[in-house]
Design an enzyme around this catalytic site. Structure first.
Site, short mmCIF file in Angstrom:
data_model
loop_
_atom_site.label_atom_id
_atom_site.label_comp_id
_atom_site.label_asym_id
_atom_site.label_seq_id
_atom_site.Cartn_x
_atom_site.Cartn_y
_atom_site.Cartn_z
N GLU A 1 0.86 -1.18 -0.03
CA GLU A 1 0.03 0.00 0.07
C GLU A 1 0.89 1.16 -0.01
O GLU A 1 0.72 2.21 0.90
CB GLU A 1 -0.90 -0.10 1.06
CG GLU A 1 -1.92 -1.24 1.26
CD GLU A 1 -3.18 -1.02 2.23
OE1 GLU A 1 -4.38 -1.53 2.16
OE2 GLU A 1 -2.92 -0.66 3.14
N GLU B 1 -6.97 -7.24 -1.35
CA GLU B 1 -7.45 -7.10 -0.06
C GLU B 1 -8.87 -6.92 -0.42
O GLU B 1 -9.27 -5.82 -1.08
CB GLU B 1 -6.73 -6.08 0.77
CG GLU B 1 -5.66 -6.29 1.27
CD GLU B 1 -4.83 -5.41 2.19
OE1 GLU B 1 -5.81 -4.60 2.90
OE2 GLU B 1 -3.75 -5.14 2.51
#
Length: 661
Positions: free
Chosen positions: A144, A301
């Site tokens: 991320e 995710e």
């Protein structure tokens, strides 16, 4: 090939006695891939240069022994406390001078050579140790990127920014011209006079700010590339990825980043409280698929149920998790992953749902996980198939950063603009790609440009040529205004598109409250913006009916060459926007996946070499019945009998196989 299924696995949070149960439950749930090691830095390197991989060896061996693949992280997402204690200069700084301290994650300056060297060294250690491990399937670089530290304004970043500017401009005079520094006495005589755009008395120079955002993206990308190259030296044949975040993440140019990956990945967390959350998710899925030219991507995710970081964190009602995961697959995903495998007992995300909740396997969430795993495992033929679109929506990171800057006629939220243009197409059951302005547009029948404020001249020429050669273009207001240096194009607005649109914009008239337009004899609201347009060949399709622009064009259509160009000088209400896009689609001969679909039902087609697969997803609250134009095989039902009509309960999904057309 198969659709991969699994989630983030963080065994360091649990004693080894739990690991055996993890393996048993993963096998029973159909888990085929886990992301592992993402936050393991402090556990594998407890002190500088001292490595303890013994426990992680056992984790990798456990996965291999149970036939579960590893999406192995470089472990650099959160530096250990000792690194910032020994090297406090790695800590990031905000524009106002506030230093960000350890205690969360991503507490590093992307430009820091100290951080980069420690991260590279760890990535080399991980890759050297596990490159040949039988569990390894792909590399997960970092995690991320840019999620929490989007830009750093420290002195290390300042020096790196000056280096970046020297490489971009070559000499200081070129920078002064690009940045319009004659305004407000900002002329620079030496590179050392330039700092990051820290907190200032009033508006920062927009070109300065835009270049710093470009630089910051490059600085974060350099961290990724350093680690990616480290693992590739040890295992060039193993694919690499990293996970993009959110609907679309402004600091990270996904188009540029995806070119440096083998597989594009996305983290997606639609809000169960939002009845239109699936539409935002659809836009993000179309973008991440398009970023790798239509290749399958990974849903790295998503949440099994509730998240922990919204003000109010709703659980997903029964069936929602399944529906939204199948939506990702319908729109091109070849992997469905979750955060995380086992719900944390402590830490900041302990109330974030997991595949194995606090209550254990005998819970609604885990039962739904197991059922989904079985479904995905039963349709391996879907893996590798592709989605094709006739419509492209243009999105550009430089223009996004620039249009949301200061001192404009009115604020523009670009993602809101995308929603306004994308939602009518979604509701019309039309598949879209989301591509940069530099993409090859020749295969698209309709190209939609929500707001492309920053437009290099060559982009305007390409869009003009696209229409001239038979393409259909729809452009909204405040597009084609400035060049790549935030300098207004010479001539009347929008100079790069003036010929193809057949008009000139004399003045911007932002709206402080909605106005009304006449569209084909019907009155509709319009909001946000209006413009004084002079026609130069275009025909008015809608006109303003109120205020100083009453009677003047609000929407135009211009036949140019062999194509058509539409212009929207305001933001019509959703019903009017739907009508306009329906007409533009009809002009361009763009048809829905299936005609006459009930409201709330999404239809997408993936195509393989021998078959095409129709996905029907009921996002609505009412049952829906969908007659099929030809019989099909129901892959999630009884494949032994042909299906002529599909009945979908709320949140239901059907996957139907047809011969390839």
């Amino acid at each position: 090939m198969t659709i991969m299924f699994g989630g983030d696995y963080n065994p360091e949070q649990w004693p080894p006695s739990v690991w055996a149960e993890d393996m048993k439950l993963m096998v029973e749930a159909g888990v085929s891939l886990v992301s592992v090691g993402i936050f393991s830095w402090a556990s594998v390197e407890p002190r500088p240069g001292e490595y303890d991989f013994g426990w992680f060896d056992q984790v990798m061996d456990n996965l291999a022994d149970h036939g579960i693949g590893a999406c192995l992280a470089t472990m650099t997402a959160s530096p250990p406390p000792w690194l910032s204690r020994l090297h406090p200069e790695i800590l990031p700084v905000r524009a106002d001078g506030t230093k960000l301290w350890p205690g969360a994650r991503q507490h590093y300056c992307p430009s820091s050579p100290v951080y980069r060297e420690h991260a590279r060294r760890l990535a080399e250690q991980v890759a050297g140790r596990y490159a040949a491990h039988p569990a390894l399937r792909l590399w997960h670089i970092g995690n991320e990127y840019g999620c929490h530290v989007r830009q750093c304004y420290c002195e290390v970043s300042a020096a790196d920014f000056r280096r970046w500017l020297r490489e971009r401009y070559g000499d200081i005079d070129a920078l002064n011209r690009a940045w319009s520094t004659a305004f407000w006495s900002q002329r620079y005589d030496d590179w050392e006079e330039i700092n990051p755009p820290r907190t200032t008395p009033t508006f920062v120079n927009p070109a300065h700010r835009l270049d710093f955002e470009r630089f910051s993206d490059d600085a974060i990308l350099a961290c990724y590339l350093l680690e990616r190259d480290a693992v590739r030296r040890h295992s060039p044949e193993v694919p690499v990825t990293t996970n993009f975040t959110g609907l679309v993440h402004k600091p990270i140019d996904s188009f540029r980043w995806a070119a440096e990956q083998d597989v594009a990945s996305l983290d997606s967390y639609p809000d169960p409280y939002d009845p239109r959350a699936h539409v935002d998710a659809a836009f993000a899925y179309d973008l991440v698929r398009s970023a790798r030219s239509g290749r399958p991507w990974m849903l790295m995710e998503n949440a099994p149920s509730a998240v922990n970081w919204r003000p109010r964190n709703a659980p997903k009602p029964p069936g929602t998790m399944r529906l939204w995961c199948w939506q990702a697959v319908a729109q091109g995903a070849d992997a469905v992953m979750f955060f995380q495998w086992r719900q944390a007992a402590g830490g900041a995300e302990k109330f974030h749902s997991a595949m194995v909740p606090h209550g254990g396997p005998d819970t609604r969430t885990h039962r739904e996980i197991r059922a989904l795993g079985a479904e995905l495992a039963a349709v391996p033929e879907l893996a590798g198939t592709r989605v094709r679109a006739d419509v492209a929506i243009l999105h550009d990171w430089d223009s996004w950063r620039a249009v949301e800057g200061d001192a404009h006629p009115a604020p523009i939220d670009l993602l809101d603009a995308h929603r306004a243009h994308y939602a009518p197409l979604f509701d019309s059951h039309v598949t879209c790609d989301v591509v940069p302005p530099t993409a090859d547009l020749s295969a698209y029948r309709l190209v939609v440009v929500p707001n492309l404020y920053l437009m290099p001249g060559d982009v305007g020429a390409r869009l003009t040529r696209y229409v001239e050669e038979g393409g259909h273009l729809l452009v909204s207001f405040f597009s084609g205004i400035v060049d790549e240096s935030e300098r207004v194009h010479p001539g009347a607005y929008p100079a790069p598109l003036r010929d193809v649109l057949g008009l000139r914009v004399e003045e911007f008239w932002p709206l402080d409250e909605p106005t009304r337009i006449d569209l084909g004899g019907e009155r509709h609201e319009a909001a946000i913006w209006s413009e004084w347009i002079d026609l130069e060949g275009a025909q008015p399709i809608a006109t303003f009916t109120e205020g100083p622009l009453s009677g003047r064009p609000a929407v135009t259509r211009h036949a140019y060459g062999d194509g058509i160009a539409w212009y929207l000088a305001t933001r019509p209400a959703p019903t009017a926007m739907r009508r306009l896009l329906d007409r533009a689609r009809a002009d361009a001969d763009v048809n829905p996946v299936l005609p006459g679909l009930p409201s709330g039902v999404q239809a997408v087609v993936r195509r393989g070499s021998e078959h095409r697969y129709l996905f029907l997803l009921n996002h609505g609250t009412e049952p829906a019945s969908v007659p099929l134009p030809e019989p099909a095989t129901d892959l999630l039902g009884d494949p032994s009998r042909p299906v002529h009509t599909v009945d979908l309960a709320p949140r239901a999904v059907a996957v139907l196989r047809h011969p390839r057309d």
